[in-house]
Design an enzyme around this catalytic site. Structure first.
Site, short mmCIF file in Angstrom:
data_model
loop_
_atom_site.label_atom_id
_atom_site.label_comp_id
_atom_site.label_asym_id
_atom_site.label_seq_id
_atom_site.Cartn_x
_atom_site.Cartn_y
_atom_site.Cartn_z
N SER A 123 13.66 12.72 -7.46
CA SER A 123 12.48 12.05 -8.00
C SER A 123 11.91 12.73 -9.24
O SER A 123 11.04 12.16 -9.90
CB SER A 123 11.39 11.95 -6.93
OG SER A 123 10.97 13.24 -6.53
N GLY A 152 3.95 12.70 8.86
CA GLY A 152 2.92 13.09 7.91
C GLY A 152 2.82 14.59 7.79
O GLY A 152 3.40 15.33 8.59
N LYS A 212 2.37 10.99 -2.81
CA LYS A 212 2.30 11.36 -4.23
C LYS A 212 1.06 10.78 -4.90
O LYS A 212 0.41 11.44 -5.73
CB LYS A 212 3.56 10.89 -4.94
CG LYS A 212 4.83 11.61 -4.48
CD LYS A 212 6.07 11.01 -5.12
CE LYS A 212 7.33 11.74 -4.65
NZ LYS A 212 8.57 11.16 -5.20
N PRO A 222 1.19 18.49 7.83
CA PRO A 222 0.43 19.18 8.88
C PRO A 222 -1.07 18.96 8.72
O PRO A 222 -1.59 18.88 7.61
CB PRO A 222 0.79 20.66 8.66
CG PRO A 222 2.06 20.64 7.89
CD PRO A 222 2.02 19.41 7.04
N GLY A 223 -1.76 18.87 9.85
CA GLY A 223 -3.21 18.81 9.82
C GLY A 223 -3.82 17.44 9.67
O GLY A 223 -5.04 17.33 9.50
N LYS A 275 -1.71 14.16 13.88
CA LYS A 275 -0.65 13.44 14.58
C LYS A 275 -0.67 13.75 16.08
O LYS A 275 -0.59 12.84 16.91
CB LYS A 275 0.72 13.82 13.99
CG LYS A 275 0.87 13.51 12.52
CD LYS A 275 2.27 13.82 12.01
CE LYS A 275 2.58 15.30 12.10
NZ LYS A 275 1.72 16.12 11.24
#
Length: 803
Positions: free
Chosen positions: A687, A363, A730, A365-366, A369
């Site tokens: 993408s 995931g 997203k 940062p912040g 985890k």
């Protein structure tokens, strides 16, 4: 009955004597030594000797580990000894002072009685004629032995100082040979060879050879000590006199020096094979001088062996409700990873024994985890160990260095296990996607064994050179993306994605965790200062742009500091912080609210969705059509894959030119410039393919795109839309940016089920299989048939450039 004749007396010796077997000791004639006797057969032999004439036969064992030796486990030649004094110790062990009288060979040994008994033949030279007459060979041999042994005693700290003065080459040479042999520090087998020598000349010759060898070793050792002293700047004023004290000083406490190591090993719970290896290394250590370099290496190695948890494990807390309470109290949201941990606790409560799972939390940062790893340990009642892998590029950091290197240590895995003190900690491998590789090796490859449940039971560290069991460890790895993790390593881990937090989740986290913690840290707990919900919302919306809450925590910390300063200056007013206070506390907001261009201004612009290490983002794609000769220009620091996506979008537009109202040769009369803003930020991936195609067709047909529609998907030359990754991130980014409709590939339909409920409530998702469906969702009307790309003199209008 045989007669044993010595220089000073004659002694009648029976043909049969009780036998005492000695461990690691060869007893010589003329020696007077105290011994501890405690084994049943030895005690019985001592009692029998005391009841008789006080004589014993002392023989050495071939293997000191044998507790009750028989005929095949003792040497056949020993020493007849007289019991001088016996005292009984509190533990029933007998302390016996014995005097060696002469040598004898066992002719027959009886083992069926309580004490060993032997029929013997005397081996004392010229037993009936007294002292051995001097010969030239004998005299020269005795003088050489005295000279060599005097030098040997001077260099060896374990030889009594007064012993050389008691030796004389002109006195009884048999006595000389036995006394020197008894005080020579060599192996038991070599001493036994001395005891079994056929005559005094042969005995002295063997002694001379052994003393020459031992002196050479001691001289080398003294040279090394001298080099060490010189290296540390301590040179004795008188080297000849100073060598002996330097050599002796550490030896006075030699037994105490290694006793501490031996005690640590004895107290440690070691598996049998580990204890065997440790005992072997300890035996080597005891033979070394404490200042020898190898002694320090072995001492450090044994310290590591004793300190590691080989068998001790902590008791798991298998209460599912307790684990739920701990996880919910420490973290908000993160449902998937919490469910996985609760499943593990539930299974453990049923089977009681289970290999630790290997989780990988991926995931931005912040999002929590690293702190989640500690919460997992608290929920299970286990120890927590964190090892950061960011920037690690040497395989030895994982597996350790071999002991041949100076300053060698175990790898980070073994070091972490030592810190934990248990065999089943929660082991956090932080930033596993930041591993590097170079000529030192690939640390990612070294982790394959650590993170494979089928292999980590026998993990081998280069320093320990022994197998270590990691199967009970619960490994938790963290990463921002999976791109930096090698595929074989990724295959060994159970990947759990942590998308960015929604605004509602951030507000809850700020109210329940961040603000109370900052208020406590800044001394505001006793002051009634509250942060209103509207103020928190404004901080999230206008002062931060992140997937996690790290920047939000810093903003709240700044607010707390400003309030603490006001309190320190005498303003003790309490109350609630409202949005109007934020400009004074935080300054002007750095981010404007989401404001999409008006419909008329969105020709050649389309909203794309990107997934980065920092979470999801809305990414605009701009296309400008200019008069030219068919040049395609790509800007915005695009990677190779994204450039190929842009080329595929142009080719698709050319292949559909007739349906889009374009002439087949339109590309020959115009230049196409595709730009993705924030040019300093590298971008790559497939993408953005359908986004580039929509922006290009919008620019070519003069049809604006919808401002509230964002899209993601890979495009093919035939207009098919293929699935992409990062749908969670997203979708959250689209909601944060105010997007109301997201166009996704049909292949990603299953990912929609994993999205938070709030996202489904506020964002509509349209799944597509082809570009026709994308254009229908992204453009307000279908492209009209018109002629584009010819010059004005042919009566056709060229599209006006838009950017």
């Amino acid at each position: 009955m045989a007669t044993l004749v010595r220089v000073d007396d004659q002694l009648q010796v029976p043909d049969r004597l009780p036998v005492v077997a000695l461990r690691d000791i060869v007893f010589f004639p003329y020696m007077v030594l105290p011994l501890l006797i405690g084994r049943p057969r030895s005690v019985a032999a001592l009692s029998e000797a005391q009841e008789g004439d006080g004589l014993l036969l002392l023989v050495a064992q071939k293997d000191p580990a044998v507790d009750d030796p028989g005929g095949g486990e003792i040497f056949r030649v020993g020493t007849i000894a007289r019991v001088v004094q016996v005292s009984t110790l509190p533990d029933a062990t007998a302390r016996v002072v014995l005097e060696g009288l002469g040598r004898a060979r066992i002719r027959r040994l009886r083992t069926s009685t309580d004490a060993l008994r032997a029929s013997i033949d005397l081996l004392t030279p010229r037993e009936s004629e007294g002292p051995v007459p001097p010969t030239r060979e004998l005299v020269e041999g005795a003088r050489d032995v005295v000279r060599l042994y005097t030098e040997y005693a001077r260099l060896n700290e374990r030889i009594p100082d007064e012993l050389p003065s008691l030796l004389s080459a002109d006195a009884d040479r048999v006595r000389l040979a036995h006394l020197v042999s008894g005080h020579l520090l060599v192996a038991t087998t070599e001493k036994q060879e001395l005891l079994e020598a056929a005559d005094p000349a042969e005995h002295l010759a063997i002694l001379k050879e052994l003393l020459t060898r031992e002196l050479e070793i001691l001289r080398i050792e003294a040279k090394l000590e001298r080099q060490i002293q010189l290296q540390f700047g301590e040179v004795p004023q008188d080297f000849g006199q100073g060598l002996r004290p330097l050599h002796r000083e550490p030896a006075r406490d030699l037994d105490d020096e290694w006793a501490e190591v031996e005690d640590d090993l004895r107290r440690a719970m070691l598996p049998p094979e580990v204890r065997e290896r440790a005992d072997r290394e300890l035996s080597r250590l005891k033979k070394l001088n404490p200042v020898a370099p190898e002694a320090a290496v072995i001492r450090t190695y044994l310290d590591w062996v004793a300190a590691l948890p080989w068998m001790g494990r902590s008791q798991d807390n298998l209460d599912v409700s307790h684990a739920t309470t701990v996880l919910e109290a420490a973290h908000f949201g993160l449902k998937e990873v919490k469910e996985r941990i609760l499943d593990h606790v539930a299974v453990l409560s049923l089977v009681r024994e289970m290999r630790g799972p290997i989780l990988c939390l991926v995931g931005p940062p912040g999002v929590g985890k690293t702190s989640l790893g500690r919460s997992i340990a608290d929920a299970l009642g286990r120890e927590f160990v964190r090892v950061s892998l960011g920037g690690v590029r040497d395989e030895a950091e994982i597996r350790g260095h071999r002991r041949t290197y100076v300053g060698a240590l175990p790898g980070r895995v073994i070091q972490g296990m030592r810190r934990s003190g248990t065999t089943n900690p929660v082991f956090l491998l932080d930033e596993i996607d930041k591993l590097a590789r170079d000529f030192h090796g690939d640390p990612g490859a070294a982790l394959l064994e650590v993170l494979d449940p089928e292999q980590n039971r026998t993990f081998t560290d280069h320093y320990l050179e022994m197998e270590y069991d990691l199967s009970d460890v619960l490994f938790v790895a963290t990463a921002n993306t999976l791109q930096g993790i090698p595929e074989p390593l990724r295959d060994r881990m159970e990947v759990i994605r942590l998308p960015g937090y929604l605004d509602t989740e951030k507000r809850e986290i700020a109210a329940r965790f961040l603000w109370p913690r900052q208020a406590s840290r800044h001394g505001l707990a006793a002051i009634d200062v509250d942060l209103s919900a509207d103020a928190v919302h404004l901080v999230i919306d206008r002062y931060t742009r992140e997937a996690g809450v790290r920047e939000l925590d810093r903003r709240l910390s700044r607010i707390a500091r400003k309030i603490a300063r006001s309190v320190a200056e005498g303003d003790t007013r309490s109350g609630s912080i409202v949005p109007d206070d934020l400009r004074r506390l935080l300054g002007p907001p750095p981010y404007a609210p989401p404001d999409r261009d008006q419909e008329s201004e969105r020709i050649g612009i389309a909203n794309g969705l990107a997934w980065t290490a920092a979470g999801g983002e809305v990414l605009d794609v701009e296309v400008a059509i200019l008069p030219g000769n068919g040049t395609l220009r790509l800007t915005g620091t695009l990677g190779d894959v994204m450039k190929e996506s842009a080329q595929a979008a142009v080719t698709y537009a050319r292949s559909r030119s007739e349906l889009l109202g374009l002439t087949p040769q339109f590309h020959e009369k115009v230049d196409v410039h595709i730009h993705i803003p924030e040019g300093a930020t590298p971008k790559d991936g497939p993408s953005a393919g359908i986004t580039i195609a929509v922006a290009l067709i919008s620019a070519l047909t003069d049809i604006p795109t919808r401002a509230d529609v964002a899209m993601t998907g890979e495009i093919t030359l035939r207009g098919r839309v293929l699935g992409v990754g990062g749908i969670k991130e997203k979708a959250v980014a689209a909601l944060r940016a105010g997007i109301r409709t997201v166009v996704l590939p049909e292949a990603n339909t299953s990912d929609l089920e994993l999205l938070p409920h709030e996202v489904h409530e506020q964002v509509a998702f349209t799944t597509v299989r082809s570009m026709d469906e994308v254009l229908e969702a992204a453009l307000p009307r279908s492209p009209a048939r018109r002629t584009v790309g010819a010059s004005a003199e042919h009566g056709v209008t060229l599209p006006v450039p838009h950017g």
